[in-house]
Design a protein around this motif. Structure first.
Motif, PDB file in Angstrom:
ATOM      1  N   PHE A 164       0.827  -1.206   0.000  1.00 35.24           N
ATOM      2  CA  PHE A 164       0.000   0.000   0.000  1.00 35.24           C
ATOM      3  C   PHE A 164       0.869   1.267   0.000  1.00 35.24           C
ATOM      4  CE2 PHE A 164      -3.222  -3.002   1.114  1.00 35.24           C
ATOM      5  CZ  PHE A 164      -4.424  -2.421   0.767  1.00 35.24           C
ATOM      6  N   GLU A 165       2.102   1.148   0.456  1.00 34.04           N
ATOM      7  CA  GLU A 165       3.019   2.291   0.506  1.00 34.04           C
ATOM      8  C   GLU A 165       3.824   2.452  -0.775  1.00 34.04           C
ATOM      9  OE1 GLU A 165       5.328   1.663   4.036  1.00 34.04           O
ATOM     10  OE2 GLU A 165       3.553   1.660   5.305  1.00 34.04           O
ATOM     11  N   ASP A 166       3.711   1.492  -1.688  1.00 33.45           N
ATOM     12  CA  ASP A 166       4.411   1.538  -2.973  1.00 33.45           C
ATOM     13  C   ASP A 166       4.014   2.817  -3.711  1.00 33.45           C
ATOM     14  OD1 ASP A 166       5.321   1.191  -5.585  1.00 33.45           O
ATOM     15  OD2 ASP A 166       4.220  -0.673  -5.927  1.00 33.45           O
ATOM     16  N   PRO A 167       4.990   3.674  -4.107  1.00 35.03           N
ATOM     17  CA  PRO A 167       4.645   4.914  -4.802  1.00 35.03           C
ATOM     18  C   PRO A 167       3.994   4.669  -6.168  1.00 35.03           C
ATOM     19  CG  PRO A 167       7.025   4.620  -4.743  1.00 35.03           C
ATOM     20  CD  PRO A 167       6.427   3.540  -3.884  1.00 35.03           C
ATOM     21  N   GLU A 210      -1.817  -9.460 -13.788  1.00 35.74           N
ATOM     22  CA  GLU A 210      -1.722  -8.326 -12.866  1.00 35.74           C
ATOM     23  C   GLU A 210      -0.309  -7.757 -12.855  1.00 35.74           C
ATOM     24  OE1 GLU A 210      -5.172 -10.148  -9.979  1.00 35.74           O
ATOM     25  OE2 GLU A 210      -3.072 -10.610  -9.593  1.00 35.74           O
ATOM     26  N   ARG A 211       0.679  -8.636 -12.909  1.00 32.81           N
ATOM     27  CA  ARG A 211       2.072  -8.174 -12.967  1.00 32.81           C
ATOM     28  C   ARG A 211       2.302  -7.372 -14.245  1.00 32.81           C
ATOM     29  NH1 ARG A 211       6.466  -8.851 -10.292  1.00 32.81           N
ATOM     30  NH2 ARG A 211       5.643 -10.532  -9.033  1.00 32.81           N
ATOM     31  N   PHE A 212       1.760  -7.840 -15.373  1.00 32.69           N
ATOM     32  CA  PHE A 212       1.887  -7.137 -16.649  1.00 32.69           C
ATOM     33  C   PHE A 212       1.207  -5.766 -16.567  1.00 32.69           C
ATOM     34  CE2 PHE A 212       0.125  -6.024 -20.805  1.00 32.69           C
ATOM     35  CZ  PHE A 212       1.281  -5.986 -21.568  1.00 32.69           C
ATOM     36  N   PHE A 213      -0.022  -5.716 -16.031  1.00 29.94           N
ATOM     37  CA  PHE A 213      -0.773  -4.463 -15.887  1.00 29.94           C
ATOM     38  C   PHE A 213      -0.014  -3.476 -15.010  1.00 29.94           C
ATOM     39  CE2 PHE A 213      -4.071  -1.991 -13.587  1.00 29.94           C
ATOM     40  CZ  PHE A 213      -4.629  -1.331 -14.656  1.00 29.94           C
ATOM     41  N   TYR A 214       0.486  -3.945 -13.874  1.00 31.25           N
ATOM     42  CA  TYR A 214       1.249  -3.097 -12.955  1.00 31.25           C
ATOM     43  C   TYR A 214       2.484  -2.539 -13.663  1.00 31.25           C
ATOM     44  CZ  TYR A 214       4.249  -1.709  -9.074  1.00 31.25           C
ATOM     45  OH  TYR A 214       5.078  -1.004  -8.236  1.00 31.25           O
ATOM     46  N   GLN A 215       3.235  -3.407 -14.323  1.00 30.02           N
ATOM     47  CA  GLN A 215       4.469  -2.983 -14.998  1.00 30.02           C
ATOM     48  C   GLN A 215       4.177  -1.971 -16.094  1.00 30.02           C
ATOM     49  OE1 GLN A 215       7.634  -4.031 -13.985  1.00 30.02           O
ATOM     50  NE2 GLN A 215       8.223  -2.314 -15.273  1.00 30.02           N
ATOM     51  N   ARG A 216       3.107  -2.207 -16.867  1.00 27.46           N
ATOM     52  CA  ARG A 216       2.738  -1.273 -17.938  1.00 27.46           C
ATOM     53  C   ARG A 216       2.386   0.100 -17.368  1.00 27.46           C
ATOM     54  NH1 ARG A 216      -2.333  -2.778 -21.136  1.00 27.46           N
ATOM     55  NH2 ARG A 216      -3.265  -1.389 -19.632  1.00 27.46           N
ATOM     56  N   LYS A 217       1.603   0.131 -16.289  1.00 29.82           N
ATOM     57  CA  LYS A 217       1.238   1.408 -15.668  1.00 29.82           C
ATOM     58  C   LYS A 217       2.461   2.115 -15.097  1.00 29.82           C
ATOM     59  CE  LYS A 217      -3.189   1.702 -16.239  1.00 29.82           C
ATOM     60  NZ  LYS A 217      -3.759   2.786 -17.025  1.00 29.82           N
ATOM     61  N   GLN A 236       4.421   3.660 -17.961  1.00 27.51           N
ATOM     62  CA  GLN A 236       3.755   4.869 -18.446  1.00 27.51           C
ATOM     63  C   GLN A 236       4.008   6.061 -17.510  1.00 27.51           C
ATOM     64  OE1 GLN A 236      -0.334   3.685 -18.734  1.00 27.51           O
ATOM     65  NE2 GLN A 236      -0.071   2.758 -20.750  1.00 27.51           N
ATOM     66  N   THR A 237       4.029   5.806 -16.231  1.00 27.65           N
ATOM     67  CA  THR A 237       4.270   6.873 -15.248  1.00 27.65           C
ATOM     68  C   THR A 237       5.682   7.413 -15.345  1.00 27.65           C
ATOM     69  OG1 THR A 237       2.673   5.860 -13.745  1.00 27.65           O
ATOM     70  CG2 THR A 237       4.221   7.416 -12.778  1.00 27.65           C
ATOM     71  N   LEU A 238       6.640   6.545 -15.612  1.00 26.21           N
ATOM     72  CA  LEU A 238       8.047   6.939 -15.646  1.00 26.21           C
ATOM     73  C   LEU A 238       8.463   7.601 -16.950  1.00 26.21           C
ATOM     74  CD1 LEU A 238       9.666   3.892 -13.850  1.00 26.21           C
ATOM     75  CD2 LEU A 238       9.265   6.186 -12.927  1.00 26.21           C
TER      76      LEU A 238
END
Length: 94
Positions: A25-28, A81-88, A91-93
């Protein structure tokens, strides 16, 4: 962020520690979603996809009153879910 761990509604089978779940939950880069289905909307349950400090991807279902978080389910990411997280995160970076 405070967590309510009294009588967790899921089995803490040892695959994840409470500390790891809290860290996710603390993951930026954590992704928090409000499901748009009537089943979850009525009870105001949310999804969290985040990484622990040890780089364990954790999917959680939780509810909150804005101060206290009650985790209803937590498990390790599935491949999608790992793929979705990594893609997001990518995109943020950018």
């Amino acid at each position: 962020m405070e967590f309510d761990w009294s009588n967790p509604p899921f089995e803490m089978d040892g695959s994840l520690a409470q500390r790891e779940i809290e860290e996710s939950f603390e993951d930026p880069f954590a992704i928090r979603l409000l499901p748009d289905t009537p089943r979850f909307g009525v009870q105001a349950r949310f999804f969290n996809l985040g990484m622990s400090v040890g780089r364990i991807g954790i999917f959680s279902v939780y509810r909150t009153n804005g101060r206290l978080v009650r985790v209803l389910l937590a498990r390790v990411f599935e491949q999608e879910e790992r793929f979705f997280y990594q893609r997001k995160m990518d995109q943020t970076l950018r």
